[in-house]
Design a protein around this motif. Structure first.
Motif, PDB file in Angstrom:
ATOM      1  N   GLU A  55      -7.439   6.221   4.698  1.00 51.99           N
ATOM      2  CA  GLU A  55      -7.541   5.117   5.660  1.00 51.99           C
ATOM      3  C   GLU A  55      -6.313   4.225   5.554  1.00 51.99           C
ATOM      4  O   GLU A  55      -6.038   3.656   4.495  1.00 51.99           O
ATOM      5  N   PRO A  56      -5.540   4.079   6.622  1.00 53.62           N
ATOM      6  CA  PRO A  56      -4.247   3.380   6.528  1.00 53.62           C
ATOM      7  C   PRO A  56      -4.391   1.886   6.237  1.00 53.62           C
ATOM      8  O   PRO A  56      -5.177   1.189   6.880  1.00 53.62           O
ATOM      9  N   HIS A  57      -3.656   1.405   5.252  1.00 51.58           N
ATOM     10  CA  HIS A  57      -3.490  -0.025   4.997  1.00 51.58           C
ATOM     11  C   HIS A  57      -2.343  -0.163   4.004  1.00 51.58           C
ATOM     12  O   HIS A  57      -2.269   0.531   3.008  1.00 51.58           O
ATOM     13  N   GLY A  58      -1.432  -1.043   4.324  1.00 54.12           N
ATOM     14  CA  GLY A  58      -0.292  -1.250   3.440  1.00 54.12           C
ATOM     15  C   GLY A  58       0.663  -0.059   3.443  1.00 54.12           C
ATOM     16  O   GLY A  58       0.820   0.644   4.446  1.00 54.12           O
ATOM     17  N   THR A  59       1.287   0.160   2.296  1.00 54.11           N
ATOM     18  CA  THR A  59       2.293   1.207   2.143  1.00 54.11           C
ATOM     19  C   THR A  59       1.672   2.453   1.533  1.00 54.11           C
ATOM     20  O   THR A  59       0.903   2.345   0.568  1.00 54.11           O
ATOM     21  N   PRO A  60       1.981   3.648   2.046  1.00 57.32           N
ATOM     22  CA  PRO A  60       1.451   4.871   1.432  1.00 57.32           C
ATOM     23  C   PRO A  60       1.888   4.982  -0.033  1.00 57.32           C
ATOM     24  O   PRO A  60       2.998   4.606  -0.398  1.00 57.32           O
ATOM     25  N   VAL A  61       0.975   5.494  -0.867  1.00 58.28           N
ATOM     26  CA  VAL A  61       1.279   5.661  -2.289  1.00 58.28           C
ATOM     27  C   VAL A  61       1.361   7.121  -2.697  1.00 58.28           C
ATOM     28  O   VAL A  61       1.705   7.440  -3.838  1.00 58.28           O
TER      29      VAL A  61
ATOM     30  N   GLY B  33       3.312  18.883   5.053  1.00 53.72           N
ATOM     31  CA  GLY B  33       1.922  18.864   5.487  1.00 53.72           C
ATOM     32  C   GLY B  33       1.102  17.835   4.731  1.00 53.72           C
ATOM     33  O   GLY B  33       1.620  16.971   4.030  1.00 53.72           O
ATOM     34  N   GLY B  34      -0.221  17.934   4.869  1.00 53.13           N
ATOM     35  CA  GLY B  34      -1.116  16.980   4.238  1.00 53.13           C
ATOM     36  C   GLY B  34      -1.150  15.653   4.965  1.00 53.13           C
ATOM     37  O   GLY B  34      -0.726  15.548   6.128  1.00 53.13           O
ATOM     38  N   TYR B  35      -1.642  14.620   4.302  1.00 53.10           N
ATOM     39  CA  TYR B  35      -1.719  13.294   4.921  1.00 53.10           C
ATOM     40  C   TYR B  35      -1.470  12.230   3.870  1.00 53.10           C
ATOM     41  O   TYR B  35      -1.635  12.441   2.663  1.00 53.10           O
ATOM     42  N   ASP B  36      -1.082  11.033   4.334  1.00 53.94           N
ATOM     43  CA  ASP B  36      -0.751   9.933   3.433  1.00 53.94           C
ATOM     44  C   ASP B  36      -1.991   9.398   2.730  1.00 53.94           C
ATOM     45  O   ASP B  36      -3.093   9.371   3.286  1.00 53.94           O
ATOM     46  N   LEU B  37      -1.799   8.919   1.499  1.00 54.83           N
ATOM     47  CA  LEU B  37      -2.820   8.232   0.734  1.00 54.83           C
ATOM     48  C   LEU B  37      -2.440   6.766   0.584  1.00 54.83           C
ATOM     49  O   LEU B  37      -1.266   6.436   0.384  1.00 54.83           O
ATOM     50  N   PHE B  38      -3.452   5.894   0.670  1.00 53.58           N
ATOM     51  CA  PHE B  38      -3.265   4.456   0.503  1.00 53.58           C
ATOM     52  C   PHE B  38      -4.176   3.992  -0.631  1.00 53.58           C
ATOM     53  O   PHE B  38      -5.207   4.604  -0.887  1.00 53.58           O
TER      54      PHE B  38
ATOM     55  N   ALA C 298       5.950   4.486  -8.434  1.00 53.34           N
ATOM     56  CA  ALA C 298       6.532   3.171  -8.161  1.00 53.34           C
ATOM     57  C   ALA C 298       5.758   2.422  -7.074  1.00 53.34           C
ATOM     58  O   ALA C 298       5.797   1.191  -7.019  1.00 53.34           O
ATOM     59  N   ALA C 299       5.039   3.155  -6.213  1.00 51.99           N
ATOM     60  CA  ALA C 299       4.293   2.522  -5.127  1.00 51.99           C
ATOM     61  C   ALA C 299       2.865   2.177  -5.518  1.00 51.99           C
ATOM     62  O   ALA C 299       2.214   1.378  -4.842  1.00 51.99           O
ATOM     63  N   LEU C 300       2.361   2.764  -6.614  1.00 53.87           N
ATOM     64  CA  LEU C 300       0.984   2.511  -7.028  1.00 53.87           C
ATOM     65  C   LEU C 300       0.840   1.108  -7.614  1.00 53.87           C
ATOM     66  O   LEU C 300       1.744   0.615  -8.283  1.00 53.87           O
ATOM     67  N   PRO C 301      -0.317   0.467  -7.399  1.00 52.96           N
ATOM     68  CA  PRO C 301      -0.565  -0.813  -8.081  1.00 52.96           C
ATOM     69  C   PRO C 301      -0.707  -0.572  -9.580  1.00 52.96           C
ATOM     70  O   PRO C 301      -1.254   0.447 -10.007  1.00 52.96           O
ATOM     71  N   GLY C 302      -0.205  -1.490 -10.384  1.00 56.43           N
ATOM     72  CA  GLY C 302      -0.300  -1.354 -11.828  1.00 56.43           C
ATOM     73  C   GLY C 302      -1.570  -1.996 -12.360  1.00 56.43           C
ATOM     74  O   GLY C 302      -1.929  -3.105 -11.957  1.00 56.43           O
ATOM     75  N   ILE C 303      -2.280  -1.292 -13.240  1.00 56.57           N
ATOM     76  CA  ILE C 303      -3.464  -1.853 -13.890  1.00 56.57           C
ATOM     77  C   ILE C 303      -3.330  -1.639 -15.396  1.00 56.57           C
ATOM     78  O   ILE C 303      -2.804  -0.629 -15.853  1.00 56.57           O
ATOM     79  N   ASP C 304      -3.835  -2.607 -16.158  1.00 53.76           N
ATOM     80  CA  ASP C 304      -3.705  -2.546 -17.614  1.00 53.76           C
ATOM     81  C   ASP C 304      -4.386  -1.326 -18.205  1.00 53.76           C
ATOM     82  O   ASP C 304      -3.987  -0.829 -19.254  1.00 53.76           O
ATOM     83  N   ASP C 305      -5.443  -0.856 -17.551  1.00 51.98           N
ATOM     84  CA  ASP C 305      -6.264   0.203 -18.110  1.00 51.98           C
ATOM     85  C   ASP C 305      -5.642   1.590 -17.983  1.00 51.98           C
ATOM     86  O   ASP C 305      -6.203   2.563 -18.476  1.00 51.98           O
ATOM     87  N   LEU C 306      -4.505   1.709 -17.303  1.00 54.43           N
ATOM     88  CA  LEU C 306      -3.946   3.035 -17.015  1.00 54.43           C
ATOM     89  C   LEU C 306      -2.425   2.977 -17.116  1.00 54.43           C
ATOM     90  O   LEU C 306      -1.754   2.414 -16.246  1.00 54.43           O
ATOM     91  N   ALA C 307      -1.885   3.571 -18.176  1.00 52.18           N
ATOM     92  CA  ALA C 307      -0.440   3.492 -18.443  1.00 52.18           C
ATOM     93  C   ALA C 307       0.314   4.591 -17.701  1.00 52.18           C
ATOM     94  O   ALA C 307       0.864   5.524 -18.301  1.00 52.18           O
TER      95      ALA C 307
END
Length: 283
Positions: A40-46, A131-136, A78-87
């Motif tokens: 589902e599109p929102h923001g920048t593809p990751v 091919g394929g599709y973008d992930l957000f 580099a496009a993914l949000p950073g969370i403390d629980d996942l290095a």
């Protein structure tokens, strides 16, 4: 990768409600964050789901030639949000491959690993996917299933854990207000594994971590009562969850679920050859 202090935001908000700091800290240890990704599109593809990646020659050589396992998804770290629980790596790409039909029919857990792979591709490689599709992506909170259950529904171990959480219902509600959930995570990175929080009474969901915990106590449970064994495995489960994290979880199709688990220290050191894959058949 854009890092935010999600745990800090929760603790500050809880303290503003007048909840004691010790209780907030204990509850915060149960709170995890995970990255939900979907089409589902929102923001920048990751990342990208499906299609076929064009792997750099040096990566193909590392894998022993052209890579023929079915491709699940790729992520631009580099496009993914950073969370403390996942290095996760701060740049480059993570690619997930799984032949779920072969993996679920494998003769052993060890043999099943032949049908799964997680690959890191450096940022300078120029990776592309046809091919394929973008992930957000969005960041969502996750708590053990039992945290807000009535006390009579809890196991002995769970009752012990909530003794010092008299404001647990208020804290659960606060998490919901700070991060309202919407939709579903098509592929989830981090968090808890499946129904990991639902080990309660007779309702035991055999997630990979729970299976590990049972194996770890097999030599100790001889002579234990069922309640003692359950308490012991739940206690061991906490240690397993401190050591391991679900790197990715997803529906491979309507009846198969794929999970990629890894020890936290191996993820931080980018030892992706240590990923442990579990494929489940749901019917």
């Amino acid at each position: 990768m854009i890092a935010m202090d999600f745990h800090g935001h929760f603790r500050r908000s809880a303290l503003e409600l007048g909840i004691p700091e010790d209780e907030v800290g204990k509850f915060d240890q149960l709170l995890r964050f995970e990255i939900w990704s979907g089409g589902e599109p929102h923001g920048t593809p990751v990342g990208r789901r499906g299609g076929r990646p064009r792997l750099p020659e040096d990566v193909e050589r590392q894998l022993g030639g052209p890579w023929e396992l079915p491709f699940v998804a790729s992520y631009d770290c580099a496009a993914l949000p950073g969370i403390d629980d996942l290095a996760l790596p701060s740049d480059g790409s993570l690619l997930f491959f799984l032949d779920h039909e072969e993996a679920v029919e494998a003769d052993s857990e060890e043999d099943a690993q032949r049908y799964a792979r997680v690959v890191y591709v450096p940022a300078e490689s120029g990776l592309s996917v046809d091919g394929g599709y973008d992930l957000f992506a969005t960041v969502q909170p996750e708590l053990p299933h039992w945290v807000d259950m009535d006390e009579e529904e809890l196991s002995g171990y769970q009752r012990q854990q909530v003794l010092d959480l008299p404001h647990r219902s208020e804290l659960v509600a606060l998490v919901g207000r700070l991060w309202p959930k919407s939709g579903q995570g098509e592929i989830r990175l981090g968090g808890y594994s499946g129904h990991i929080g639902a080990l309660s009474g007779k309702n035991v969901y055999a997630t990979p971590e729970i299976e590990m915990a049972w194996k770890n106590i097999k030599d100790r449970k001889a002579g234990m009562t069922p309640d003692e064994a359950m308490f012991c495995v739940e206690e061991e489960l906490q240690q397993v969850m401190r050591e391991w994290t679900p790197l990715a979880q997803f529906r491979a199709d309507y009846v198969h679920v794929g999970r990629f688990l890894i020890r936290r220290e191996d993820l931080a050191a980018r030892r992706l050859d240590k990923v442990f894959s579990v494929t489940e058949f749901l019917e």
